[in-house]
Design a protein around this motif. Sequence first.
Motif, PDB file in Angstrom:
ATOM      1  N   HIS A  37      11.022   6.911 -42.582  1.00  0.00           N
ATOM      2  CA  HIS A  37      11.966   6.138 -41.790  1.00  0.00           C
ATOM      3  C   HIS A  37      13.383   6.598 -42.058  1.00  0.00           C
ATOM      4  CE1 HIS A  37       8.779   3.553 -40.484  1.00  0.00           C
ATOM      5  NE2 HIS A  37       8.338   3.568 -41.716  1.00  0.00           N
ATOM      6  N   PRO A  38      14.214   6.527 -41.022  1.00  0.00           N
ATOM      7  CA  PRO A  38      15.584   6.978 -41.205  1.00  0.00           C
ATOM      8  C   PRO A  38      16.290   6.085 -42.211  1.00  0.00           C
ATOM      9  CG  PRO A  38      15.305   5.861 -39.110  1.00  0.00           C
ATOM     10  CD  PRO A  38      13.953   6.025 -39.696  1.00  0.00           C
ATOM     11  N   PRO A  39      17.228   6.652 -42.937  1.00  0.00           N
ATOM     12  CA  PRO A  39      17.928   5.852 -43.935  1.00  0.00           C
ATOM     13  C   PRO A  39      18.730   4.742 -43.257  1.00  0.00           C
ATOM     14  CG  PRO A  39      18.959   7.992 -43.653  1.00  0.00           C
ATOM     15  CD  PRO A  39      17.697   8.019 -42.870  1.00  0.00           C
ATOM     16  N   THR A  40      18.883   3.623 -43.924  1.00  0.00           N
ATOM     17  CA  THR A  40      19.655   2.518 -43.377  1.00  0.00           C
ATOM     18  C   THR A  40      20.746   2.131 -44.365  1.00  0.00           C
ATOM     19  OG1 THR A  40      18.252   0.872 -44.408  1.00  0.00           O
ATOM     20  CG2 THR A  40      17.606   1.621 -42.220  1.00  0.00           C
ATOM     21  N   SER A  41      21.741   1.384 -43.888  1.00  0.00           N
ATOM     22  CA  SER A  41      22.880   1.039 -44.739  1.00  0.00           C
ATOM     23  C   SER A  41      22.454   0.204 -45.933  1.00  0.00           C
ATOM     24  CB  SER A  41      23.930   0.284 -43.932  1.00  0.00           C
ATOM     25  OG  SER A  41      24.183   0.925 -42.717  1.00  0.00           O
ATOM     26  N   GLY A  85      20.498   4.599 -49.227  1.00  0.00           N
ATOM     27  CA  GLY A  85      19.267   4.441 -49.973  1.00  0.00           C
ATOM     28  C   GLY A  85      18.086   4.668 -49.048  1.00  0.00           C
ATOM     29  N   ASP A  86      17.007   5.106 -49.609  1.00  0.00           N
ATOM     30  CA  ASP A  86      15.783   5.185 -48.820  1.00  0.00           C
ATOM     31  C   ASP A  86      15.105   3.826 -48.895  1.00  0.00           C
ATOM     32  OD1 ASP A  86      13.670   8.005 -48.352  1.00  0.00           O
ATOM     33  OD2 ASP A  86      13.458   6.015 -47.495  1.00  0.00           O
ATOM     34  N   SER A  87      14.087   3.658 -48.111  1.00  0.00           N
ATOM     35  CA  SER A  87      13.435   2.356 -48.111  1.00  0.00           C
ATOM     36  C   SER A  87      12.628   2.135 -49.389  1.00  0.00           C
ATOM     37  CB  SER A  87      12.543   2.210 -46.886  1.00  0.00           C
ATOM     38  OG  SER A  87      11.720   3.339 -46.783  1.00  0.00           O
ATOM     39  N   GLY A  88      12.614   3.107 -50.262  1.00  0.00           N
ATOM     40  CA  GLY A  88      12.070   2.860 -51.575  1.00  0.00           C
ATOM     41  C   GLY A  88      10.596   3.189 -51.723  1.00  0.00           C
ATOM     42  N   HIS A  89       9.981   3.699 -50.678  1.00  0.00           N
ATOM     43  CA  HIS A  89       8.576   4.039 -50.784  1.00  0.00           C
ATOM     44  C   HIS A  89       8.453   5.537 -50.666  1.00  0.00           C
ATOM     45  CE1 HIS A  89       8.226  -0.150 -50.186  1.00  0.00           C
ATOM     46  NE2 HIS A  89       8.756  -0.059 -49.002  1.00  0.00           N
ATOM     47  N   GLY A  90       7.743   6.106 -51.597  1.00  0.00           N
ATOM     48  CA  GLY A  90       7.599   7.549 -51.577  1.00  0.00           C
ATOM     49  C   GLY A  90       6.968   8.004 -50.279  1.00  0.00           C
ATOM     50  N   GLY A  91       7.489   9.077 -49.731  1.00  0.00           N
ATOM     51  CA  GLY A  91       6.885   9.627 -48.535  1.00  0.00           C
ATOM     52  C   GLY A  91       7.236   8.895 -47.264  1.00  0.00           C
ATOM     53  N   ILE A 142      21.398  -8.586 -35.724  1.00  0.00           N
ATOM     54  CA  ILE A 142      21.500  -8.761 -37.181  1.00  0.00           C
ATOM     55  C   ILE A 142      21.052  -7.479 -37.890  1.00  0.00           C
ATOM     56  CG2 ILE A 142      20.548 -10.002 -39.155  1.00  0.00           C
ATOM     57  CD1 ILE A 142      20.333 -12.471 -37.373  1.00  0.00           C
ATOM     58  N   VAL A 143      19.892  -6.960 -37.481  1.00  0.00           N
ATOM     59  CA  VAL A 143      19.379  -5.761 -38.140  1.00  0.00           C
ATOM     60  C   VAL A 143      20.316  -4.583 -37.891  1.00  0.00           C
ATOM     61  CG1 VAL A 143      17.456  -4.148 -38.254  1.00  0.00           C
ATOM     62  CG2 VAL A 143      17.007  -6.586 -38.046  1.00  0.00           C
ATOM     63  N   THR A 144      20.826  -4.489 -36.645  1.00  0.00           N
ATOM     64  CA  THR A 144      21.747  -3.395 -36.334  1.00  0.00           C
ATOM     65  C   THR A 144      22.956  -3.443 -37.257  1.00  0.00           C
ATOM     66  OG1 THR A 144      21.069  -3.489 -34.023  1.00  0.00           O
ATOM     67  CG2 THR A 144      23.134  -2.364 -34.502  1.00  0.00           C
ATOM     68  N   ILE A 145      23.536  -4.614 -37.406  1.00  0.00           N
ATOM     69  CA  ILE A 145      24.770  -4.712 -38.187  1.00  0.00           C
ATOM     70  C   ILE A 145      24.494  -4.481 -39.664  1.00  0.00           C
ATOM     71  CG2 ILE A 145      26.591  -6.290 -38.916  1.00  0.00           C
ATOM     72  CD1 ILE A 145      26.410  -7.517 -36.064  1.00  0.00           C
ATOM     73  N   PHE A 146      23.386  -4.983 -40.177  1.00  0.00           N
ATOM     74  CA  PHE A 146      23.102  -4.748 -41.590  1.00  0.00           C
ATOM     75  C   PHE A 146      22.724  -3.298 -41.857  1.00  0.00           C
ATOM     76  CE2 PHE A 146      22.301  -9.443 -42.279  1.00  0.00           C
ATOM     77  CZ  PHE A 146      23.352  -9.576 -43.173  1.00  0.00           C
ATOM     78  N   ASN A 147      22.000  -2.675 -40.935  1.00  0.00           N
ATOM     79  CA  ASN A 147      21.345  -1.419 -41.270  1.00  0.00           C
ATOM     80  C   ASN A 147      21.952  -0.159 -40.668  1.00  0.00           C
ATOM     81  OD1 ASN A 147      19.500  -2.121 -43.104  1.00  0.00           O
ATOM     82  ND2 ASN A 147      17.708  -1.998 -41.770  1.00  0.00           N
ATOM     83  N   LEU A 148      22.709  -0.272 -39.592  1.00  0.00           N
ATOM     84  CA  LEU A 148      23.147   0.954 -38.916  1.00  0.00           C
ATOM     85  C   LEU A 148      24.637   1.225 -39.068  1.00  0.00           C
ATOM     86  CD1 LEU A 148      21.078   1.048 -35.600  1.00  0.00           C
ATOM     87  CD2 LEU A 148      20.471   1.781 -37.882  1.00  0.00           C
ATOM     88  N   ARG A 149      25.261   0.638 -40.088  1.00  0.00           N
ATOM     89  CA  ARG A 149      26.687   0.899 -40.272  1.00  0.00           C
ATOM     90  C   ARG A 149      26.915   2.347 -40.712  1.00  0.00           C
ATOM     91  NH1 ARG A 149      27.525  -2.647 -44.683  1.00  0.00           N
ATOM     92  NH2 ARG A 149      25.311  -3.142 -44.511  1.00  0.00           N
ATOM     93  N   ALA A 150      28.023   2.915 -40.246  1.00  0.00           N
ATOM     94  CA  ALA A 150      28.354   4.287 -40.602  1.00  0.00           C
ATOM     95  C   ALA A 150      28.637   4.363 -42.100  1.00  0.00           C
ATOM     96  CB  ALA A 150      29.580   4.740 -39.817  1.00  0.00           C
ATOM     97  N   PRO A 151      28.494   5.544 -42.689  1.00  0.00           N
ATOM     98  CA  PRO A 151      28.765   5.687 -44.115  1.00  0.00           C
ATOM     99  C   PRO A 151      30.158   5.167 -44.460  1.00  0.00           C
ATOM    100  CG  PRO A 151      27.860   7.710 -43.227  1.00  0.00           C
ATOM    101  CD  PRO A 151      28.050   6.781 -42.072  1.00  0.00           C
TER     102      PRO A 151
END
Lengths: 695, 256
Positions: B27-31, B18-24, A190-199
């Motif tokens: 963590h790598p950006p996520t979708s 988007g960034d996770s919203g916390h300054g500093g 679930i986390v992979t699909i929500f978060n690691l999609r390509a731009p």
Amino acid sequence: MATFAQPQTLVRPASSSSSESGLWSWLTTIDHKRIGILYGVSAIVFLFIGGLEAMLIRLQLARPENDLLSLDTYNSVFTMHGTTMIFLAVMPASTAWFNYLVPLQIGARDVAFPRLNALSFWLLLAGALILNLSFLAGAAPNAGWYGYAPLTEVLVGQTDTFNTGRNIEFWALGLQVLGISSLAASFNMIVTIFNLRAPGMTLMRMPIFTWATLITSILMVLAFPAITVALVLLQLDRFLGTHFYIPSQYVNGELTLTGGDPLLWQHLFWIFGHPEVYILILPAFGIVSEIIPVFSRKPLFGYAVMVYALAAIAFLGFGVWVHHMFTTGLGPTPTAIFAATTMLIAIPTGVKIFNWVGTMWGGQIRFSTPMLFAVGLVSQFTIGGISGVMHSSAPVDTQQNDSYFVVAHFHYVLFGGSIFALIAAVYFWFPKITGKMLDERLGKIHFWWTFLSFNAAFFPMHFLGLEGMPRRYASYGDGSGWWFWNVVVSIGSFALAASFVLLVYNIAKTLRSKERAPEDPWDAATLEWTTPSPPPVYNYKVIPTITNRDQFWADKYGTGQDHEEEADLEVRIGGMKIGSVDTEDENPEDQAATRRQNAQSGDSQSLGNIEEDEHIHMPNPSFYPLVVAIGLFLVAFGMIYSYPRLEIERLSLPVLSLFGLVVMLVGIAGWSLEPASDPEPDHDESVPLGTSSHA
Amino acid sequence: MATTALEVQRAGGGTTHGDSGHGGSSHPPTSTGIDSKKLLMWWFLGSECVLFGSLIATFMIYRNRAQDLSVNLQGIEGSGLAVSSGPFPNQVLDQLYTAVSAGVLLFSSFTMVLAVASVGRGNIKAFRVWTLATAMLGAIFLAGQYFEYTEFFHEGLSIQQNIFGASFFTLTGVHGMHVFVGVIWLTMLSIVSFRGGISKKDHTNVEVAGLYWHFIDIVWIVLFTLVYLLPYRDGAESAEEHTEGAMRLVQSLPFF
């Protein structure tokens, strides 16, 4: 394997995924593709074990009043056949494809939590081991895969009442471990699909198999806790003398009416168990929805509706469990309500069937082996689906309940559905995994062999059921008149078992051959086919940018052409137009031009180009997941074999479990202290891997 | 290919993460812009809802059953069966005592918020104080539960005694184990912080622990209401209560 600091050396990356081999590299691997392969191989092994159990059942039933198996053995064999096929064959096979394909399909380099992913696999193996070691202990689970109380119960201090051996301990603890494995895998997906999609890959541009993975994982996350609780209560009944599922129990040495209710087990079990059915079939739907468009050379018909249908099936799946309990006497109101919700599920399922037909309609269909099996699912699953609609009617269900008609029904959906699709997936993605094509001629023989023997094995069960043959019985009378169809079924199932030998022969033969497959042998639409075969450890040198739903087709043929073709495409039935495809709001020429420009200028965002100094930074292998899994295995096993025990005042604890707990804690400590990847301050932040999480 | 208006809109913005919203945050950006660990915790808590939901359902089915059986079936002569006997909930549960320990657990959510806020501001000293305070309050709650259980054992209510005991100890016990895990987790976090392992960039890690802790608190609000506040029917103390109890059973049939 860990760090690819020099992209220039990766000009021929096909070999690098096997750059490290040997047992240790497999034990410590956290590469989603290798874990996928491990899942797949385990699934095949357990498919054969489960098949062997099925053959024993069919030998026993091949003639009336047969005494080949004792009654106890028969109970164990059919319990383990169901448990093995569901939890150790079909679910791991689906998870194998989730693991292998999803990161590739969404343009990611791995899953969100690679070590958690490894833990999921090792826990699967631990649970499978517990379940199957029961045979060596002479105490194989014997209460059916549904484990109805009070078949699973004991009375405190009584050695001859109900189920007093260790059989149920093996079953319950094995399933608990498998449950943790499935939950961990699902959270990860679930986390992979929500978060690691390509731009650019919006949710509605995801490949439909990825959607099926997402919905299935959500189902697992919400369904498994129910059986966890059900099993905990069962274990309390058995270990501590509570009485959740039996109306009477020895309390202070006196047989006491306690008010426990066996139906509570059925409710909790089926609140898990019915979603479980969709956990088994939705991945198959996803696979078929990938294969049919490719071999029809048309985009999937009604993509959005297919996604909504998946979600609707999953949602409704939580509201139908009582249809497994129509004959328990819950009364007309719940029965009517649950009959209605069950019938509702036929709507989204029917939508999917029609959309597959709509995809093939007017397409240039190639009947290669994957397509044969996919179309096989559409036809065979429909038979099972329709007998399912029959069961949704409570009066009809009352007639067919516990008869072979039900056995026929769920084998048509689970074999004619799930397993057909899983075989289709093997033929379809084998060239991507190994770089070699499975033999098409053998494949076609395999399909027709499977198709015919499958129907010979399971269709006559409808007749047997309607003639009143009860399921789960170890024998039937000479004068029952059921002998003829039982012989047909037994011959059919042996032929069906042989068809899997053909599949394994085909795989072995192909692996030995030197001939290499092209990287995109089927002219497919999804991202995984843009990678070399097999894909390198890091999957993509450059994370692709997504502009289209069928991205690879758009890259190969352009979107403009697609739209011209599709604008002409109308679906007509009997001269009446029932559907057509919209054209996009944006100017497709602009998009195509931009992509062409990107390709010419070597822009880093276009597919397959290397940005000169990008470091691809992959997480390190780790053996801590294996340590944690071994620890949990020992904890569970210590609870089954509870001697020797450690006595501390009034507490009495199994030593093996305590040792397992220590191993597990050591594993967790090592896990959390171990850096997920080598520190590399220059580039660590710049690569959108999403894999450096410490979970 | 059919594309909805929503998608076309989002397609342009799809490349910007988007960034996770916390300054500093490192963590790598996520979708989605949500940190992966945080998203994992949210789904884990969703799963926990079903776990506690199943346990609560079991408890609600059984909360009055031992009493009702004792009232209605006592004195079945010659059946060879005894009937479920007390202690019953009205004899053992102490609302005031548990209200105090529930208050302690609720207050720990407040200190947890302060702990998360102080690590967000980079104030590690304050973080240590509030994290340890949270863990301490959790431990006080557990101690309260331990004494409550001991008291019940002394009064004769064990997990085997009757089905109220079975469902009560199972439900509150599973919750207690969750509190225990939370206490261990928070203690580990403060130990790591004493060794200098916590800085502003660990905000998300602390926040994830906070999510878990708040969830456990919320579950206790539900349990406290259903286990301690909602009235129970009485069990039979002696044979005289039969008729009265039978009437009560009839009135309560939908729950039976």
